[in-house]
Scaffold this motif. Structure first.
Motif, PDB file in Angstrom:
ATOM      1  N   VAL A  62       0.854  -1.242   0.029  1.00 12.44           N
ATOM      2  CA  VAL A  62       0.039   0.045  -0.007  1.00 12.44           C
ATOM      3  C   VAL A  62       0.863   1.059   0.120  1.00 12.44           C
ATOM      4  O   VAL A  62       1.459   1.301   1.015  1.00 12.44           O
ATOM      5  CB  VAL A  62      -1.017  -0.125   1.108  1.00 12.44           C
ATOM      6  CG1 VAL A  62      -1.972   1.238   1.158  1.00 12.44           C
ATOM      7  CG2 VAL A  62      -1.986  -1.164   1.236  1.00 12.44           C
ATOM      8  N   VAL A 101      -6.048   5.046  -6.193  1.00 11.98           N
ATOM      9  CA  VAL A 101      -6.997   6.064  -5.542  1.00 11.98           C
ATOM     10  C   VAL A 101      -6.365   7.249  -5.701  1.00 11.98           C
ATOM     11  O   VAL A 101      -5.542   7.568  -5.292  1.00 11.98           O
ATOM     12  CB  VAL A 101      -7.261   5.443  -4.246  1.00 11.98           C
ATOM     13  CG1 VAL A 101      -8.381   6.455  -3.450  1.00 11.98           C
ATOM     14  CG2 VAL A 101      -7.647   4.072  -3.871  1.00 11.98           C
ATOM     15  N   ASN A 102      -7.026   8.086  -6.516  1.00 15.58           N
ATOM     16  CA  ASN A 102      -6.766   9.520  -6.773  1.00 15.58           C
ATOM     17  C   ASN A 102      -7.811  10.390  -7.207  1.00 15.58           C
ATOM     18  O   ASN A 102      -8.898   9.899  -7.636  1.00 15.58           O
ATOM     19  CB  ASN A 102      -5.629   9.571  -7.881  1.00 15.58           C
ATOM     20  CG  ASN A 102      -4.936  10.647  -7.647  1.00 15.58           C
ATOM     21  OD1 ASN A 102      -5.130  11.938  -7.968  1.00 15.58           O
ATOM     22  ND2 ASN A 102      -3.610  10.153  -7.594  1.00 15.58           N
ATOM     23  N   LEU A 123      -3.267   4.030   6.039  1.00 13.62           N
ATOM     24  CA  LEU A 123      -2.578   2.993   5.084  1.00 13.62           C
ATOM     25  C   LEU A 123      -1.992   1.911   5.848  1.00 13.62           C
ATOM     26  O   LEU A 123      -1.941   0.715   5.392  1.00 13.62           O
ATOM     27  CB  LEU A 123      -1.466   3.812   4.113  1.00 13.62           C
ATOM     28  CG  LEU A 123      -2.136   5.055   3.616  1.00 13.62           C
ATOM     29  CD1 LEU A 123      -0.769   5.427   2.714  1.00 13.62           C
ATOM     30  CD2 LEU A 123      -3.197   4.519   2.698  1.00 13.62           C
ATOM     31  N   LEU A 126      -8.827   9.883  -1.069  1.00 13.19           N
ATOM     32  CA  LEU A 126      -8.181   8.792  -0.285  1.00 13.19           C
ATOM     33  C   LEU A 126      -8.771   8.814   1.146  1.00 13.19           C
ATOM     34  O   LEU A 126      -8.536   7.699   1.676  1.00 13.19           O
ATOM     35  CB  LEU A 126      -6.880   8.690  -0.525  1.00 13.19           C
ATOM     36  CG  LEU A 126      -5.707   9.642   0.013  1.00 13.19           C
ATOM     37  CD1 LEU A 126      -5.475   9.131   1.540  1.00 13.19           C
ATOM     38  CD2 LEU A 126      -4.470   9.874  -0.639  1.00 13.19           C
ATOM     39  N   HIS A 127      -8.824  10.008   1.637  1.00 15.15           N
ATOM     40  CA  HIS A 127      -9.181  10.102   2.967  1.00 15.15           C
ATOM     41  C   HIS A 127     -10.629   9.397   3.291  1.00 15.15           C
ATOM     42  O   HIS A 127     -10.913   9.234   4.550  1.00 15.15           O
ATOM     43  CB  HIS A 127      -9.108  11.469   3.462  1.00 15.15           C
ATOM     44  CG  HIS A 127      -7.745  12.014   3.480  1.00 15.15           C
ATOM     45  ND1 HIS A 127      -6.504  11.720   4.196  1.00 15.15           N
ATOM     46  CD2 HIS A 127      -7.180  13.023   2.700  1.00 15.15           C
ATOM     47  CE1 HIS A 127      -5.330  12.265   3.931  1.00 15.15           C
ATOM     48  NE2 HIS A 127      -5.687  12.922   2.912  1.00 15.15           N
ATOM     49  N   ILE A 155      -1.232  12.096   0.287  1.00  9.85           N
ATOM     50  CA  ILE A 155      -1.743  11.737   1.913  1.00  9.85           C
ATOM     51  C   ILE A 155      -1.940  12.974   2.594  1.00  9.85           C
ATOM     52  O   ILE A 155      -2.892  12.937   3.493  1.00  9.85           O
ATOM     53  CB  ILE A 155      -0.475  10.774   2.266  1.00  9.85           C
ATOM     54  CG1 ILE A 155      -0.480   9.683   1.745  1.00  9.85           C
ATOM     55  CG2 ILE A 155      -0.503  10.577   3.655  1.00  9.85           C
ATOM     56  CD1 ILE A 155      -1.593   8.585   1.826  1.00  9.85           C
ATOM     57  N   CYS A 202      -1.960   5.085  -3.071  1.00 10.00           N
ATOM     58  CA  CYS A 202      -3.113   6.268  -2.643  1.00 10.00           C
ATOM     59  C   CYS A 202      -2.140   7.745  -2.774  1.00 10.00           C
ATOM     60  O   CYS A 202      -1.317   7.921  -2.198  1.00 10.00           O
ATOM     61  CB  CYS A 202      -3.347   5.864  -1.332  1.00 10.00           C
ATOM     62  SG  CYS A 202      -4.079   4.207  -1.027  1.00 10.00           S
ATOM     63  N   GLY A 203      -2.970   8.443  -3.556  1.00  8.19           N
ATOM     64  CA  GLY A 203      -2.591   9.806  -3.724  1.00  8.19           C
ATOM     65  C   GLY A 203      -1.394   9.908  -4.285  1.00  8.19           C
ATOM     66  O   GLY A 203      -0.315  10.832  -4.136  1.00  8.19           O
ATOM     67  N   VAL A 231     -10.285   5.058   1.611  1.00  9.76           N
ATOM     68  CA  VAL A 231      -9.277   4.016   2.446  1.00  9.76           C
ATOM     69  C   VAL A 231     -10.058   3.794   3.774  1.00  9.76           C
ATOM     70  O   VAL A 231      -9.944   2.745   3.909  1.00  9.76           O
ATOM     71  CB  VAL A 231      -7.670   4.449   2.869  1.00  9.76           C
ATOM     72  CG1 VAL A 231      -7.199   3.730   3.525  1.00  9.76           C
ATOM     73  CG2 VAL A 231      -7.152   4.790   1.370  1.00  9.76           C
ATOM     74  N   GLY A 273       1.676   5.196  -0.428  1.00  3.11           N
ATOM     75  CA  GLY A 273       1.214   6.738  -0.178  1.00  3.11           C
ATOM     76  C   GLY A 273       2.162   7.604  -0.696  1.00  3.11           C
ATOM     77  O   GLY A 273       3.277   7.797  -0.749  1.00  3.11           O
ATOM     78  N   VAL A 312      -1.632  -1.030  -4.073  1.00  2.00           N
ATOM     79  CA  VAL A 312      -2.542  -0.197  -3.753  1.00  2.00           C
ATOM     80  C   VAL A 312      -1.749   1.273  -3.632  1.00  2.00           C
ATOM     81  O   VAL A 312      -1.163   1.637  -2.708  1.00  2.00           O
ATOM     82  CB  VAL A 312      -3.546  -0.413  -2.459  1.00  2.00           C
ATOM     83  CG1 VAL A 312      -4.467   0.701  -2.426  1.00  2.00           C
ATOM     84  CG2 VAL A 312      -4.147  -1.806  -2.662  1.00  2.00           C
TER      85      VAL A 312
END
Length: 322
Positions: free
Chosen positions: A207, A287-288, A222, A307-308, A213, A266-267, A311, A209, A264
């Motif tokens: 995962v 994820v964006n 995460l 993502l906040h 993030i 994220c951001g 996730v 970030g 995964v």
């Protein structure tokens, strides 16, 4: 004969070396040549038990107590002397920092060309090969022509595979003649990382970030997701540069190259340097909030959202499953 350079930990071969050994065995089969390996350290004697399943006929254990710790010039000089004694068709090393460095030294000492980070090799009068350049952003098609070919296998491009038939493997000591000047550079100690859990390069789920993030405290969510998936957390270069995560967590051209079952992201925008590090992943879930972000175009699955919010929902869903 095809010779493969094997790195090991306590007599257990490292996975990148088994990847390189798979390529070496392909070359040995195609040329109807025996497959042999060279390894360093007193514990290399134990390699025979494992490597017979990979079709290795001979393990050349370099016998010199001074070589139990890594000394690049001394290791390379030892391999160069073994080349003089055995005259192999090719030498294949793993595409690790150590494998690349040793073989580069061998090439310089023996005046032989070296092809690094090979993806594929076809045999003809010369070796027709493709290899990664510029950190994997470019694939070069080249020809390797020399009495002994030196090449390294690109990391995570060859799956370690055992041979159809196991070999009757022998372990033979090889005693090089080494001057003390060859030990000008050597490893004097190894310090273990304070980090616990699965390492980034070996994790089956990662995962990651990025700058999206927002800050170091937001990696907690995460961490929760990674724990639920039995994975580990990584970061983009931007996040590391901000000081949010240590460099050990960096994924990319100047960080760790990963090959998990699932990544995964994220951001993370998906700069080319980052994609070099994660292109070995079987599946990428991005994820964006920006649907036009580069990583969204290259991901297998994409979630357009914050993502906040996404996730925590994933964490809740996984918690309900348990």
């Amino acid at each position: 004969m095809i010779l493969s350079f094997v790195e090991h930990a306590g007599g257990s071969p490292e996975e990148p070396s088994l990847e390189a050994l798979t390529l070496a065995r392909e070359l040995a089969t195609a040329t109807d040549a025996p497959l042999e390996v060279v390894a360093f350290g007193t514990e290399a004697s134990a390699l025979g038990d494992t490597l017979r399943a990979y079709g290795v006929e001979t393990v050349h254990r370099v016998a010199d107590d001074r070589l139990d710790t890594y000394a690049p010039e001394a290791w390379a000089e030892s391999v160069a002397q073994l080349l003089d004694a055995t005259d192999p068709e090719a030498v294949v090393a793993p595409g690790t920092d150590r494998g690349q460095e040793v073989l580069a030294h061998v090439g310089a000492k023996c005046d032989l060309p070296m092809a690094a980070n090979c993806l594929d090799v076809e045999l003809s009068e010369v070796y027709e090969l493709s290899r990664q350049r510029w950190g994997g952003s470019l694939v070069e098609h080249a020809r390797l022509d020399s009495d002994t070919k030196l090449l390294t296998a690109a990391p995570h491009e060859f799956s370690p595979e055992t041979a159809v038939e196991a070999a009757d493997t022998s372990v033979q000591p090889f005693e090089p003649t080494l001057d003390e000047s060859a030990f000008r550079v050597s490893v004097d100690r190894v310090e273990e990382s304070d980090e616990s859990g699965v390492s980034l390069g070996e994790a089956r789920v990662v995962v990651g970030g990025g700058r999206g993030i927002g800050g170091p405290e937001d990696y907690d969510k995460l961490e929760t997701l990674a724990d639920s998936l039995s994975g580990t957390v990584g970061a983009s270069r931007a996040a590391v540069n901000e000081g949010w995560r240590p460099h050990d967590d960096q994924i990319g051209q100047t960080g760790t190259k990963i090959s998990p079952d699932l990544y995964v992201a994220c951001g993370i925008s998906g700069a080319v340097q980052h994609m070099v590090g994660c292109k070995g992943a079987d599946n990428i879930l991005a994820v964006n909030t920006d649907p036009e972000a580069a990583i969204m175009q290259k991901a297998d699955y994409a979630v357009v959202g914050d993502l906040h919010e996404v996730v925590p929902e994933l964490n809740n869903a996984l918690a309900d499953e348990r």
